[in-house]
Design a protein around this motif. Sequence first.
Motif, PDB file in Angstrom:
ATOM      1  N   LEU A   4       0.822  -1.211   0.000  1.00  0.00           N
ATOM      2  CA  LEU A   4       0.000   0.000   0.000  1.00  0.00           C
ATOM      3  C   LEU A   4       0.856   1.262   0.000  1.00  0.00           C
ATOM      4  O   LEU A   4       0.455   2.274  -0.578  1.00  0.00           O
ATOM      5  CB  LEU A   4      -0.978   0.003   1.178  1.00  0.00           C
ATOM      6  N   ASP A   5       2.045   1.212   0.617  1.00  0.00           N
ATOM      7  CA  ASP A   5       2.959   2.351   0.559  1.00  0.00           C
ATOM      8  C   ASP A   5       3.420   2.587  -0.875  1.00  0.00           C
ATOM      9  O   ASP A   5       3.498   3.721  -1.347  1.00  0.00           O
ATOM     10  CB  ASP A   5       4.176   2.123   1.461  1.00  0.00           C
ATOM     11  N   VAL A   6       3.747   1.496  -1.565  1.00  0.00           N
ATOM     12  CA  VAL A   6       4.192   1.587  -2.962  1.00  0.00           C
ATOM     13  C   VAL A   6       3.073   2.160  -3.832  1.00  0.00           C
ATOM     14  O   VAL A   6       3.289   3.097  -4.605  1.00  0.00           O
ATOM     15  CB  VAL A   6       4.627   0.205  -3.508  1.00  0.00           C
ATOM     16  N   LEU A   7       1.870   1.619  -3.693  1.00  0.00           N
ATOM     17  CA  LEU A   7       0.748   2.050  -4.535  1.00  0.00           C
ATOM     18  C   LEU A   7       0.327   3.482  -4.218  1.00  0.00           C
ATOM     19  O   LEU A   7       0.006   4.259  -5.124  1.00  0.00           O
ATOM     20  CB  LEU A   7      -0.432   1.095  -4.369  1.00  0.00           C
ATOM     21  N   THR A   8       0.342   3.855  -2.937  1.00  0.00           N
ATOM     22  CA  THR A   8      -0.015   5.219  -2.551  1.00  0.00           C
ATOM     23  C   THR A   8       1.009   6.210  -3.079  1.00  0.00           C
ATOM     24  O   THR A   8       0.647   7.266  -3.606  1.00  0.00           O
ATOM     25  CB  THR A   8      -0.145   5.330  -1.016  1.00  0.00           C
ATOM     26  N   SER A   9       2.279   5.865  -2.957  1.00  0.00           N
ATOM     27  CA  SER A   9       3.337   6.726  -3.491  1.00  0.00           C
ATOM     28  C   SER A   9       3.186   6.888  -4.998  1.00  0.00           C
ATOM     29  O   SER A   9       3.342   7.981  -5.543  1.00  0.00           O
ATOM     30  CB  SER A   9       4.699   6.126  -3.157  1.00  0.00           C
ATOM     31  N   MET A  10       2.854   5.795  -5.663  1.00  0.00           N
ATOM     32  CA  MET A  10       2.648   5.827  -7.106  1.00  0.00           C
ATOM     33  C   MET A  10       1.452   6.704  -7.463  1.00  0.00           C
ATOM     34  O   MET A  10       1.491   7.463  -8.429  1.00  0.00           O
ATOM     35  CB  MET A  10       2.449   4.403  -7.615  1.00  0.00           C
ATOM     36  N   ALA A  11       0.396   6.632  -6.648  1.00  0.00           N
ATOM     37  CA  ALA A  11      -0.793   7.456  -6.893  1.00  0.00           C
ATOM     38  C   ALA A  11      -0.473   8.937  -6.722  1.00  0.00           C
ATOM     39  O   ALA A  11      -0.965   9.775  -7.479  1.00  0.00           O
ATOM     40  CB  ALA A  11      -1.922   7.052  -5.951  1.00  0.00           C
ATOM     41  N   LYS A  12       0.356   9.254  -5.739  1.00  0.00           N
ATOM     42  CA  LYS A  12       0.729  10.655  -5.508  1.00  0.00           C
ATOM     43  C   LYS A  12       1.614  11.202  -6.609  1.00  0.00           C
ATOM     44  O   LYS A  12       1.418  12.307  -7.089  1.00  0.00           O
ATOM     45  CB  LYS A  12       1.442  10.806  -4.166  1.00  0.00           C
ATOM     46  N   ALA A  13       2.614  10.389  -7.011  1.00  0.00           N
ATOM     47  CA  ALA A  13       3.629  10.865  -7.952  1.00  0.00           C
ATOM     48  C   ALA A  13       3.313  10.563  -9.414  1.00  0.00           C
ATOM     49  O   ALA A  13       3.854  11.200 -10.309  1.00  0.00           O
ATOM     50  CB  ALA A  13       4.982  10.250  -7.600  1.00  0.00           C
ATOM     51  N   GLY A  14       2.461   9.548  -9.668  1.00  0.00           N
ATOM     52  CA  GLY A  14       2.188   9.160 -11.045  1.00  0.00           C
ATOM     53  C   GLY A  14       3.347   8.427 -11.686  1.00  0.00           C
ATOM     54  O   GLY A  14       3.474   8.376 -12.904  1.00  0.00           O
ATOM     55  N   ARG A  15       4.216   7.843 -10.860  1.00  0.00           N
ATOM     56  CA  ARG A  15       5.384   7.129 -11.380  1.00  0.00           C
ATOM     57  C   ARG A  15       5.826   6.085 -10.382  1.00  0.00           C
ATOM     58  O   ARG A  15       5.480   6.149  -9.208  1.00  0.00           O
ATOM     59  CB  ARG A  15       6.510   8.089 -11.698  1.00  0.00           C
ATOM     60  N   LEU A  16       6.616   5.135 -10.856  1.00  0.00           N
ATOM     61  CA  LEU A  16       7.237   4.123 -10.011  1.00  0.00           C
ATOM     62  C   LEU A  16       8.689   4.032 -10.452  1.00  0.00           C
ATOM     63  O   LEU A  16       8.995   3.466 -11.509  1.00  0.00           O
ATOM     64  CB  LEU A  16       6.527   2.777 -10.158  1.00  0.00           C
ATOM     65  N   GLY A  17       9.579   4.655  -9.684  1.00  0.00           N
ATOM     66  CA  GLY A  17      10.985   4.727 -10.082  1.00  0.00           C
ATOM     67  C   GLY A  17      11.111   5.439 -11.415  1.00  0.00           C
ATOM     68  O   GLY A  17      10.522   6.504 -11.606  1.00  0.00           O
ATOM     69  N   PRO A  18      11.826   4.846 -12.379  1.00  0.00           N
ATOM     70  CA  PRO A  18      11.999   5.492 -13.673  1.00  0.00           C
ATOM     71  C   PRO A  18      10.784   5.336 -14.599  1.00  0.00           C
ATOM     72  O   PRO A  18      10.775   5.866 -15.709  1.00  0.00           O
ATOM     73  CB  PRO A  18      13.208   4.759 -14.266  1.00  0.00           C
ATOM     74  N   VAL A  19       9.778   4.626 -14.146  1.00  0.00           N
ATOM     75  CA  VAL A  19       8.618   4.323 -14.985  1.00  0.00           C
ATOM     76  C   VAL A  19       7.525   5.368 -14.755  1.00  0.00           C
ATOM     77  O   VAL A  19       7.029   5.533 -13.645  1.00  0.00           O
ATOM     78  CB  VAL A  19       8.064   2.915 -14.677  1.00  0.00           C
ATOM     79  N   SER A  20       7.179   6.066 -15.821  1.00  0.00           N
ATOM     80  CA  SER A  20       6.073   7.025 -15.785  1.00  0.00           C
ATOM     81  C   SER A  20       5.461   7.069 -17.174  1.00  0.00           C
ATOM     82  O   SER A  20       6.078   6.639 -18.152  1.00  0.00           O
ATOM     83  CB  SER A  20       6.565   8.417 -15.378  1.00  0.00           C
ATOM     84  N   CYS A  21       4.254   7.573 -17.243  1.00  0.00           N
ATOM     85  CA  CYS A  21       3.645   7.724 -18.566  1.00  0.00           C
ATOM     86  C   CYS A  21       4.434   8.756 -19.353  1.00  0.00           C
ATOM     87  O   CYS A  21       4.787   9.811 -18.843  1.00  0.00           O
ATOM     88  CB  CYS A  21       2.191   8.152 -18.435  1.00  0.00           C
ATOM     89  N   GLY A  22       4.744   8.400 -20.577  1.00  0.00           N
ATOM     90  CA  GLY A  22       5.545   9.262 -21.424  1.00  0.00           C
ATOM     91  C   GLY A  22       7.032   8.961 -21.356  1.00  0.00           C
ATOM     92  O   GLY A  22       7.816   9.519 -22.117  1.00  0.00           O
TER      93      GLY A  22
END
Length: 174
Positions: A4-22
């Motif tokens: 849930l920490d990972v998913l919440t952080s992803m929801a806030k930032a819109g990214r997971l490490g180097p992975v983001s849309c675009g």
Amino acid sequence: MEILDVLTSMAKAGRLGPVSCGADWQEVTAALGEAWEVGTMSRRRRWPRLFAYGDLELSVCRCRKVSLICVQTWRDVIELPPSIVEGTGTFPAGLRHVDIISALDKAGCSWAPYAPLTFNDQCSLTVVPSGANFTPAWARWMRREARTLPVPAAAIAVSSRTMCIGSVTGVPPG
């Protein structure tokens, strides 16, 4: 770190490490290595194509940019690349609606119901700052206890405009 920490952080930032849309696909593979190619997202077209790093699934358009990010959470164990999450990258699944709301509140993510993806047994939430959507898919037999039972099939997905946690079946990208 919990899932849930990972998913919440992803929801806030819109990214997971180097992975983001675009994100440039070549930069993603340089950071994470070669992905497993799942195939096309359409029977009639060669692009977009779906790639996976464990339970992290990425849709890549023909211009070689990431257009959708999805973390499958319906399995017993969720596997993400250890290089982009703390620890082993392995997490137990079993997300509950109440836990998702609690994690969002704890992280200071304001949210609201998301009507377009709330119907039948499904209740969707939007994270206001990012436009991320948390959309658990509930089984019929869970209707009465949907707020306290584990989500049987869920995913987290980021498209160019939305992020969804839950079933993304039938949700048009972008």
